[in-house]
Structures are given as structure tokens and as C-alpha cells.
Design an enzyme around this catalytic site. Structure first.
Site, short mmCIF file in Angstrom:
data_model
loop_
_atom_site.label_atom_id
_atom_site.label_comp_id
_atom_site.label_asym_id
_atom_site.label_seq_id
_atom_site.Cartn_x
_atom_site.Cartn_y
_atom_site.Cartn_z
N GLU A 163 24.96 15.77 33.91
CA GLU A 163 25.39 14.37 33.97
C GLU A 163 26.05 13.98 35.29
OE1 GLU A 163 27.80 13.48 30.54
OE2 GLU A 163 26.18 13.90 29.14
N GLU A 350 21.89 17.64 24.90
CA GLU A 350 23.08 17.29 24.10
C GLU A 350 22.75 16.09 23.22
OE1 GLU A 350 26.77 16.45 26.14
OE2 GLU A 350 26.46 18.14 27.51
C1 FCB Z 1 28.95 14.60 27.34
C2 FCB Z 1 29.44 15.85 28.00
C3 FCB Z 1 29.98 16.88 27.05
C4 FCB Z 1 30.77 16.24 25.93
C5 FCB Z 1 29.97 15.15 25.28
C6 FCB Z 1 30.65 14.50 24.10
O1 FCB Z 1 29.02 13.55 28.24
O2 FCB Z 1 28.43 16.44 28.78
O3 FCB Z 1 30.74 17.80 27.78
O4 FCB Z 1 31.97 15.77 26.43
O5 FCB Z 1 29.66 14.17 26.23
#
Ligand code: FCB
Length: 445
Positions: A163, A350
Site C-alpha cells: 500500500e 488483504e
Molecule cells: C491495511 C493494512 C493492514 C491493516 C489493515 C486493516 O491498510 O495494510 O496492515 O492495518 O489495513
């Protein structure tokens, strides 16, 4: 659909959020140690200690992953464990930790997916300008090369950055995350340097002759106009340009989006960090794109002198982060990425949700809202796959409750509950549900 057995069902974590042991075995200070030490930056004054003590409990955590049947585990490597001051030779004890972890995964039949940078920059480098300074590109390439040399023989897949939008914008523009800088021109430089560092690391990986896979993870949103007015449609386009295209275009097309170049330059002055050859470096061919997705945004035009966009979600159910739940937009996002950027293999690196889970003494923490969230988002991925989008894996965020950055330990994203005072791990219903889904999709129970 391709062979369902080759789809990886995994879970994700990040070093600073779970490891603890912030002073062990020669680890240097990171920007998150420094940031969390300042009162007011993190809820309740929480820090990276103790986190999940994963640095000491990793074997137990690997057994837990195996008991859930996970096929993949995405973790990140702490740069200050490997290079305590961000430059120079490797700290062997840091490398040894990750070698043992990766060997432990392989012994249990779990595929490792290693992220090089999940936000814990060595503080020494921040003192020299951090991601805002060009020097960081060489430092990151050196760090990456140490890892390719030291672990490239056993790690089959790598992610350069997690990110970069967050690294740059939340770290250097809004300052809600480490290092807490609030300056838009610096943030735009940081975004560019993150991308150049990404491309340089990919080049180093190929040059090292490693035969695994390498990609980048972007946090993408779906920018929906809050109303049907031209102004809100323009706002949505700007938000999409800022959050998505500013990263996707250089990585996959070798250029920054012209509308956003004009917008940023009119607001923040010339984009002076971009040097000749940078875009070629950034646009290295990748083996996959990692996508992190949590929620879409509803864009409404406002006059705030920055992006001139406000986020105005409709009346939807929300998670404990106050994020609206809208799984159908996930399908739209995946189809759009394929349509606009081509057939690159995708990994969902994620996806998950925080809810206010309660430990009530039972063997399982009941978290039905999380089961519903994950189930509905996996269904959205399946719909995209049915439309021919090449998604190769899904990594739930997160394996364990952990240090949720500026929210500290208050926000629980785990499918496994962590009772931080005792460090006990207690499965939530979502973990058991996910275990059963994995078993069923592997053709057994
Ligand atoms: C993302 C992050 C991770 C966590 C989630 C909820 O942006 O990569 O580390 O904080 O959000």
C-alpha cells in the site's frame, strides 16, 4: 474456472503489528516505534509491545495456521531487524528469524508470501528524509537485495510494497500514520520514491536470477459518485485518480495519469521528484498484482483546497472502523482492474473486518458479523472469477488480532482472538468457518 485446488487460501499479517520484541536481537528503531512513543499518536498510548509476541511464539502460530488448513501465509519482514540503521550489512539474527519462519511454513505445507515493506522504515532513514528523499531508493534496493540473497532460495513469492498510497499519503500528507508528516508535496515525492524503489527492487530480483514471483500490493478503492451531479462525478474521478490510477498507471502503463498530474501541479507545485528514466524503472513486468480491499468510497465535491472530495457513504451497515460494508463493489473493482490494466494474475492480499469481539470464557469467540463479511467478499471474488478475472488467491486480514496502527489494540481484525495480557489465542467462529471452507474447496472435510 481454473483448477480450484490451485487457488491459495491464506491469511496475512505484518511484522510490526504482530512481532513485538522491538529491541530483541539487534533490531533497530523503526518509524512506528518513534511515532507510537509520542502521546496522542496512537489510541491508549499503545505501542509495538507486546503485540502478539509472535517473535517468540511463531512456532505455535504456525501450528495454528496448519490446524486451519491454510495454504498460504503472507507476512512482512521488518527492515530494522535486517538493517538496524537502514544501510550496510545484514544483521544475521534478523535474517535467521525469517529463515526459521519460512522453513517452518514449508515444513507445514504452507506457501510463504513475503512483503518487503509494510511501513516499518528504519528511523535513521526517516531522519534523513525518509520516503521523501531520493536516497531511500538505493537504500531499499540494497535491503531488498540482502533478502533476495539471504532468503531467495526458500521464499517463492515476494511483494515489494504494501500500500504505497498509505505510506505516502497517510504517512506524509495527513500524518495520521508514521512518520506523521503533514505536507502534500513531500507526500507526492514519497509516493514517487516508493514506486521507483519498487521498480528498482524488481529489477534487482530479476538480475539476481531468482526464479520465484514478485509483485506489489496496492490498496484500491471503488470511487462512487455520491450523487448523479457532474460535480460529484468529477469528484469520484479525482478520488479514483488519486487513490487508484496514480499507482496503477505508472506500474502497468509507465505513465502518471494526465488529469492528476495537472491537478496536483495546480495545487502543490511541480512534481519535481520525477527524473528521466523513472517511469521505465517503475513499469517493470510483474508476476502478479496484490490487491487489498476493505470498502468503496462515495465521493462528493467539496471545496477543501486539497482534493476537493468528501467521503459520504450512504446508510449501510458498518464495521468497527466505521467502514461501510459493500461487497458487490469488490466484484466491480476486480473486473475493472482486468478491463483497464490487462490479464495480470491477481492475489487478494488483504480483506477482512474489525468488529467488537468479546471473549466470554467459551472455547470460540462468536463473530458472526465477520463470518458474513468474509463470506460475502469471497462470494464477490468468485463472481469476478466467473467473469474470467484471473484471481489466484485470497488472504484474509488478519490471522490474529494485532496492533492496528493508530488504533492500537482496540480494533480487532483477527479470525483468531488474542487475549493480549495472557497472549492466549482463541479461535473465532470466522476461523472455524474459514477452515471448513478451505477443506471443502480442497475436496475434503
Ligand atoms: C491495511 C493494512 C493492514 C491493516 C489493515 C486493516 O491498510 O495494510 O496492515 O492495518 O489495513
Amino acid at each position: 474456472m481454473k483448477d480450484p485446488k490451485s487457488f491459495v487460501w491464506g491469511a496475512a499479517t505484518a511484522a510490526f503489528q504482530i512481532e513485538g520484541a522491538t529491541r530483541a536481537d539487534g533490531r533497530g528503531e523503526s518509524i512506528w516505534d518513534r511515532f507510537a512513543a509520542v502521546a496522542g499518536n496512537v489510541a491508549h498510548g499503545d505501542t509495538g509491545e507486546p503485540a502478539c509476541e509472535h517473535y517468540y511464539r511463531w512456532e505455535e502460530d504456525l501450528d495454528l495456521m496448519k490446524s486451519l488448513g491454510l495454504g498460504g501465509y503472507r507476512f512482512s519482514i521488518s527492515w530494522p531487524r535486517i538493517q538496524p540503521t537502514g544501510r550496510g550489512p545484514a544483521n544475521q539474527r534478523g535474517l535467521d528469524f525469517y529463515r526459521s519462519l519460512v522453513e517452518g511454513l514449508l515444513e507445514r505445507g504452507i506457501q510463504p508470501l513475503a512483503t518487503l515493506y509494510h511501513w516499518d522504515l528504519p528511523q535513521t532513514l526517516e531522519d534523513e528524509g525518509g520516503w521523501g528523499s531520493r536516497e531511500v531508493v538505493d537504500r531499499f534496493t540494497e535491503y531488498a537485495s540482502i533478502l533476495f540473497d539471504g532468503l531467495g532460495d526458500i521464499v517463492p513469492a515476494w511483494i515489494t510494497h504494501n500500500e504505497p498510497w498509505v505510506t505516502a499519503i497517510l504517512g506524509y500528507a495527513t500524518g495520521v500514520k508514521a512518520p506523521g508528516v503533514r505536507d502534500w508535496p513531500t507526500a507526492l515525492r514519497a509516493a514517487h520514491h516508493s514506486l521507483v524503489a519498487h521498480g528498482a527492487a524488481v529489477k534487482a530480483y530479476r538480475a539476481a536470477g531468482c526464479d520465484g514471483k514478485i509483485g506489489i500490493t496496492l490498496d484500491l478503492t471503488v470511487a462512487i459518485p455520491a450523487t448523479d451531479t457532474d460535480a460529484d462525478r468529477e469528484a469520484a474521478k479525482r478520488l479514483d485518480g488519486h487513490h487508484n490510477r496514480w499507482f496503477l498507471d505508472p506500474v502497468f502503463r509507465g505513465s502518471y495519469p494526465e488529469d492528476m498530474v495537472a491537478f496536483y501541479e495546480s495545487r502543490f507545485g511541480p512534481l519535481d521528484a520525477v527524473q528521466a528514466g523513472d517511469l521505465e524503472t517503475i513499469a517493470q513486468p510483474l508476476d502478479f498484482l496484490g490487491i487489498n480491499f476493505y470498502r468503496p468510497n462515495w465521493a462528493s465535491a467539496v471545496d477543501d483546497g486539497v482534493l476537493d472530495v468528501a467521503d459520504v457513504p450512504p446508510d449501510l451497515e458498518r464495521t468497527a472502523m466505521d467502514w461501510p460494508i459493500a461487497p458487490e463493489s469488490f466484484t466491480d473493482l476486480l473486473v475493472r482492474v482486468r478491463n483497464d490494466y490487462g490479464e495480470i494474475p491477481l492475489l487478494i492480499t488483504e480483506n477482512g473486518a474489525a468488529f467488537d469481539d468479546v471473549l466470554d470464557g467459551g472455547d470460540v469467540v462468536e463473530d458472526l458479523p465477520r463470518v458474513a463479511y468474509i463470506r460475502d467478499h469471497i462470494a464477490a471474488v468468485e463472481r469476478a472469477r466467473a467473469e474470467g478475472v484471473d484471481v489466484r488467491g485470497y488472504y484474509v486480514w488478519s490471522l490474529l488480532d494485532n496492533f492496528e496502527w493508530e488504533w492500537g489494540y482496540e480494533k480487532r481484525f483477527g479470525i483468531v482472538f488474542v487475549d493480549f495480557p495472557t497472549q492466549r489465542r482463541i479461535p473465532k467462529r470466522s476461523a472455524l468457518w474459514y477452515r471448513d471452507l478451505i477443506a471443502a474447496s480442497n475436496g475434503g472435510t
